[in-house]
Design a protein around this motif. Structure first.
Motif, PDB file in Angstrom:
ATOM      1  N   THR A  16      43.548   2.367  -8.162  1.00 42.63           N
ATOM      2  CA  THR A  16      42.912   3.266  -7.200  1.00 42.63           C
ATOM      3  C   THR A  16      41.485   2.778  -6.989  1.00 42.63           C
ATOM      4  N   CYS A  17      41.152   2.462  -5.737  1.00 43.64           N
ATOM      5  CA  CYS A  17      39.800   2.010  -5.411  1.00 43.64           C
ATOM      6  C   CYS A  17      39.006   3.212  -4.894  1.00 43.64           C
ATOM      7  N   LEU A  18      37.787   3.396  -5.407  1.00 41.77           N
ATOM      8  CA  LEU A  18      36.960   4.529  -5.001  1.00 41.77           C
ATOM      9  C   LEU A  18      35.726   4.031  -4.251  1.00 41.77           C
ATOM     10  N   THR A  19      35.516   4.515  -3.032  1.00 41.05           N
ATOM     11  CA  THR A  19      34.285   4.191  -2.296  1.00 41.05           C
ATOM     12  C   THR A  19      33.896   5.389  -1.428  1.00 41.05           C
ATOM     13  N   LYS A  20      32.797   5.239  -0.724  1.00 39.33           N
ATOM     14  CA  LYS A  20      32.387   6.245   0.260  1.00 39.33           C
ATOM     15  C   LYS A  20      32.285   5.519   1.603  1.00 39.33           C
ATOM     16  N   ASP A  21      33.393   4.875   1.997  1.00 41.23           N
ATOM     17  CA  ASP A  21      33.322   4.017   3.182  1.00 41.23           C
ATOM     18  C   ASP A  21      33.343   4.802   4.486  1.00 41.23           C
ATOM     19  N   ASN A  22      33.600   6.120   4.399  1.00 38.23           N
ATOM     20  CA  ASN A  22      33.483   6.934   5.620  1.00 38.23           C
ATOM     21  C   ASN A  22      32.020   7.106   6.015  1.00 38.23           C
ATOM     22  N   ILE A  23      31.090   6.956   5.066  1.00 38.39           N
ATOM     23  CA  ILE A  23      29.665   7.058   5.354  1.00 38.39           C
ATOM     24  C   ILE A  23      29.027   5.674   5.363  1.00 38.39           C
ATOM     25  N   MET A  24      29.230   4.915   4.282  1.00 42.81           N
ATOM     26  CA  MET A  24      28.628   3.575   4.201  1.00 42.81           C
ATOM     27  C   MET A  24      29.657   2.543   4.629  1.00 42.81           C
ATOM     28  N   LYS A  25      29.747   2.404   5.977  1.00 45.44           N
ATOM     29  CA  LYS A  25      30.843   1.609   6.544  1.00 45.44           C
ATOM     30  C   LYS A  25      30.662   0.128   6.252  1.00 45.44           C
ATOM     31  N   ALA A  26      29.412  -0.330   6.226  1.00 49.01           N
ATOM     32  CA  ALA A  26      29.189  -1.763   5.999  1.00 49.01           C
ATOM     33  C   ALA A  26      29.357  -2.090   4.509  1.00 49.01           C
ATOM     34  N   THR A  27      28.632  -1.384   3.629  1.00 47.41           N
ATOM     35  CA  THR A  27      28.620  -1.753   2.211  1.00 47.41           C
ATOM     36  C   THR A  27      29.916  -1.335   1.507  1.00 47.41           C
ATOM     37  N   ASP A  28      30.178  -0.046   1.477  1.00 46.52           N
ATOM     38  CA  ASP A  28      31.406   0.407   0.820  1.00 46.52           C
ATOM     39  C   ASP A  28      32.632  -0.060   1.609  1.00 46.52           C
ATOM     40  N   GLY A  29      32.447  -0.193   2.925  1.00 48.62           N
ATOM     41  CA  GLY A  29      33.543  -0.688   3.762  1.00 48.62           C
ATOM     42  C   GLY A  29      33.956  -2.086   3.325  1.00 48.62           C
ATOM     43  N   LEU A  30      32.978  -2.936   3.003  1.00 47.96           N
ATOM     44  CA  LEU A  30      33.296  -4.299   2.544  1.00 47.96           C
ATOM     45  C   LEU A  30      34.041  -4.249   1.210  1.00 47.96           C
ATOM     46  N   PHE A  31      33.582  -3.403   0.308  1.00 48.99           N
ATOM     47  CA  PHE A  31      34.219  -3.305  -1.009  1.00 48.99           C
ATOM     48  C   PHE A  31      35.699  -2.933  -0.846  1.00 48.99           C
ATOM     49  N   ARG A  32      35.939  -1.955   0.024  1.00 49.22           N
ATOM     50  CA  ARG A  32      37.331  -1.513   0.226  1.00 49.22           C
ATOM     51  C   ARG A  32      38.167  -2.593   0.919  1.00 49.22           C
ATOM     52  N   ARG A  33      37.566  -3.226   1.929  1.00 45.87           N
ATOM     53  CA  ARG A  33      38.309  -4.248   2.686  1.00 45.87           C
ATOM     54  C   ARG A  33      38.723  -5.393   1.762  1.00 45.87           C
ATOM     55  N   VAL A  34      37.781  -5.824   0.922  1.00 45.17           N
ATOM     56  CA  VAL A  34      38.087  -6.940   0.022  1.00 45.17           C
ATOM     57  C   VAL A  34      39.144  -6.519  -0.998  1.00 45.17           C
ATOM     58  N   PHE A  35      39.074  -5.272  -1.470  1.00 47.08           N
ATOM     59  CA  PHE A  35      40.108  -4.755  -2.381  1.00 47.08           C
ATOM     60  C   PHE A  35      41.483  -4.896  -1.716  1.00 47.08           C
ATOM     61  N   GLU A  36      41.556  -4.537  -0.420  1.00 53.52           N
ATOM     62  CA  GLU A  36      42.846  -4.617   0.269  1.00 53.52           C
ATOM     63  C   GLU A  36      43.270  -6.075   0.498  1.00 53.52           C
ATOM     64  N   GLU A  37      42.304  -6.927   0.819  1.00 51.05           N
ATOM     65  CA  GLU A  37      42.627  -8.351   1.024  1.00 51.05           C
ATOM     66  C   GLU A  37      43.162  -8.972  -0.269  1.00 51.05           C
ATOM     67  N   VAL A  38      42.423  -8.766  -1.371  1.00 55.54           N
ATOM     68  CA  VAL A  38      42.838  -9.367  -2.652  1.00 55.54           C
ATOM     69  C   VAL A  38      44.162  -8.742  -3.091  1.00 55.54           C
ATOM     70  N   GLY A  39      44.326  -7.450  -2.825  1.00 58.09           N
ATOM     71  CA  GLY A  39      45.539  -6.733  -3.227  1.00 58.09           C
ATOM     72  C   GLY A  39      46.801  -7.319  -2.620  1.00 58.09           C
ATOM     73  N   ALA A  40      46.669  -7.999  -1.473  1.00 48.12           N
ATOM     74  CA  ALA A  40      47.846  -8.585  -0.832  1.00 48.12           C
ATOM     75  C   ALA A  40      48.508  -9.620  -1.746  1.00 48.12           C
ATOM     76  N   ASP A  41      47.742 -10.199  -2.687  1.00 49.01           N
ATOM     77  CA  ASP A  41      48.321 -11.187  -3.612  1.00 49.01           C
ATOM     78  C   ASP A  41      49.049 -10.530  -4.788  1.00 49.01           C
ATOM     79  N   TYR A  42      49.035  -9.200  -4.854  1.00 58.62           N
ATOM     80  CA  TYR A  42      49.617  -8.509  -6.011  1.00 58.62           C
ATOM     81  C   TYR A  42      50.556  -7.400  -5.526  1.00 58.62           C
ATOM     82  N   PRO A  43      51.620  -7.792  -4.819  1.00 58.42           N
ATOM     83  CA  PRO A  43      52.471  -6.761  -4.214  1.00 58.42           C
ATOM     84  C   PRO A  43      53.153  -5.874  -5.240  1.00 58.42           C
TER      85      PRO A  43
END
Ligand code: NAD
Length: 481
Positions: A173-200
């Motif tokens: 479970t990845c925790l961020t506040k990307d609804n408010i901090m779209k650039a910073t927390d948004g990047l953290f979440r996006r990268v989590f999803e990108e890396v996660g693609a290698d671990y189906p």
């Protein structure tokens, strides 16, 4: 096969109860078959008193360079100024980017409201608001920079997935506040999803930090591995340790590419020092994590199983809430001996430890980033100003020259020009956006704007260039979102 050589480790005895719990932990680990060659170093109160502001004796770094592993007892942080946080210095100097904290309930042997809880927090340890870049910008306004980097996100996300895989854990479970901090927390979440693609094979979900923290407090048994940026991870790891009912039992690992540090979550408990009352469990279980890291998984499992069996037999120190089958608390020495006496035994009801290898995240295995097409399209000029926005705007309009036009003024992120509302509360810190209608501008035009501002007596504090990356704006668009 000849016996493997002992693993060199750097050991600090620390302050308060540190020396007692370290001695107890090393005794148990070695009796459990750990092959360790400790190098003892000095850290903490005495070193601070000698005038080393970091609290680390000069030989510490050399030893860590040799061993790559730090087994550290807690230290007492002196009160008052001039003292740097020893843990922050160690983490940053050694690049310990991952902070790993297992939070496990040992019900019914240690009292807890969440008997099924068995989660691990993986916290990014170097970035975010902890970069320590703070400025007072105006009489009324201070700022702290929140830095999130793509390589930092990739490394911690990769670590979390490798950790989950190596420990047979099923969900992150990845925790961020990307609804408010779209650039910073948004990047953290996006990268989590990108890396996660290698671990189906690993289930993946994201929660906004506020509801995520509430759920960890309420239903921690629904979580497995939790991944978070530094600040949120710091907070939720304390919530989780507390909810498990066992802050005194909680271990932690701080992992870097070349070095790793293992320590209990609790402090030096000066009130208990020298009284045979200190529970060595937090440091001992950190030592178990260290043995896995050193590829001594069998010894790690043997020690953990003996410790679990000790709990099941009702042997406990005074700080451990009395659970089922508990007898009167024993002293720290008796507890240590009880664990040693059970080496080779396994728990009957608690989940036995298996031999597990530690995750291996090799240096530089991140996805190489394709450099995006970057264009500078404007600048935010931050200005100190006490007074009416109308008068500020007329001064700023006078700076317009060439392609740069004043597009917007905000105060604390709220648009106050054009079309501001008189109700908006304003401080002496204004963000004044100049753009060329979305078209590129040169850095020279930005430098000229600042020169004109200086000549006109506009008190600017700093500038942030507005850039697009492959056509996408790399800046927030105005109104505090
Ligand atoms: P603490 O964790 O030392 O103590 C909090 C409470 O828990 C106390 O009542 C203590 O007696 C009890 N406790 C802690 N560890 C215990 C153990 N192993 N067995 C039995 N009881 C235990 O926190 P604190 O009192 O806030 O801090 C004391 C000192 O430790 C401070 O100087 C603080 O800065 C330092 N500290 C160091 C570290 C570290 O080195 N990693 C971490 C936290 C606090």
């Amino acid at each position: 096969m000849p016996p493997l050589a002992p693993a060199p480790i750097t050991v600090a005895l620390g302050d308060g109860i540190g020396p007692e719990i370290m001695e107890a932990s090393l005794r148990i680990l070695e009796a459990g078959g750990a092959r360790l060659a400790p190098e003892f170093v000095e850290i903490g109160e005495a070193v601070w008193r000698e005038g080393h502001s970091s609290g680390l004796a000069p030989g510490v770094w050399d030893s860590l360079r040799r061993t790559g592993v730090f087994y550290k007892a807690p230290v007492t942080t002196p009160q008052g100024g001039g003292v740097k946080s020893l843990n922050v210095t160690i983490r940053k100097t050694l690049g310990l980017y991952a902070n790993v904290r297992p939070c496990v309930a040992y019900a019914p042997f240690v009292a807890t409201r969440h008997p099924g809880m068995d989660l691990v927090i993986v916290r990014e340890n170097e970035e975010d608001l902890y970069a320590g870049i703070e400025h007072r910008q105006t009489a009324d306004v201070v700022q702290c920079l929140k830095l999130i980097t793509r390589p930092g996100c990739e490394r911690i996300a990769r670590y979390a997935f490798e950790f989950a895989r190596s420990q047979n854990r099923r969900k992150i479970t990845c925790l961020t506040k990307d609804n408010i901090m779209k650039a910073t927390d948004g990047l953290f979440r996006r990268v989590f999803e990108e890396v996660g693609a290698d671990y189906p094979e690993i289930a993946q979900e994201h929660m906004i930090i506020d509801i995520g923290a509430a759920r960890i407090a309420d239903t921690p048994e629904a979580f497995d591995v939790v991944l978070a940026p530094n600040l949120y991870g710091d907070i939720v790891s304390d919530i989780a340790a507390q909810v498990a009912g066992s802050v005194g039992l909680a271990p932690s690992a701080n992992i870097g590419e070349r070095c790793a540090m293992f320590e209990a979550v609790h402090g030096s408990a000066p009130d208990l020092a020298g009284r045979d009352l200190a529970n060595p469990s937090g440091l001992l279980l950190s030592g178990v994590l260290m043995l896995s890291h050193l590829d001594q998984g069998e010894a790690a499992a043997r020690v953990r199983n003996a410790w679990l069996r000790t709990l099941e037999d009702g042997v406990r120190t005074a700080d451990m809430g009395a659970g089922e089958s508990a007898s009167a608390p024993v002293g720290a020495k008796a507890f240590t001996q009880a664990v040693i006496d059970r080496l080779g035994e396994t728990p009957r009801r608690l989940k036995p430890a298996r031999v597990q290898s530690a995750p291996r995240v090799a240096a530089g295995n991140q996805t190489p980033a394709a450099a995006p097409q970057k264009e500078t399209v404007g600048v935010d000029l931050f200005v100190e100003w006490r007074g009416d926005v109308g008068r500020l705007v007329s001064q700023l309009k006078a700076l317009e020259h060439g392609p740069l036009e004043l597009k917007m003024v905000t105060n604390r992120g709220v648009k106050v020009w054009p079309d501001g509302l008189p109700e908006t509360f304003c401080v002496d810190h204004w963000r004044c956006r100049f753009m060329n209608g979305g078209a590129p501008i040169s850095l020279r035009e930005i430098a000229d704007l600042s020169a004109r501002a200086a000549e006109a007596g506009v008190e600017f504090i700093k500038m942030e260039n507005l850039c697009t990356f492959d056509g996408e704006p790399g800046f927030s668009l105005g109104q505090g979102q």
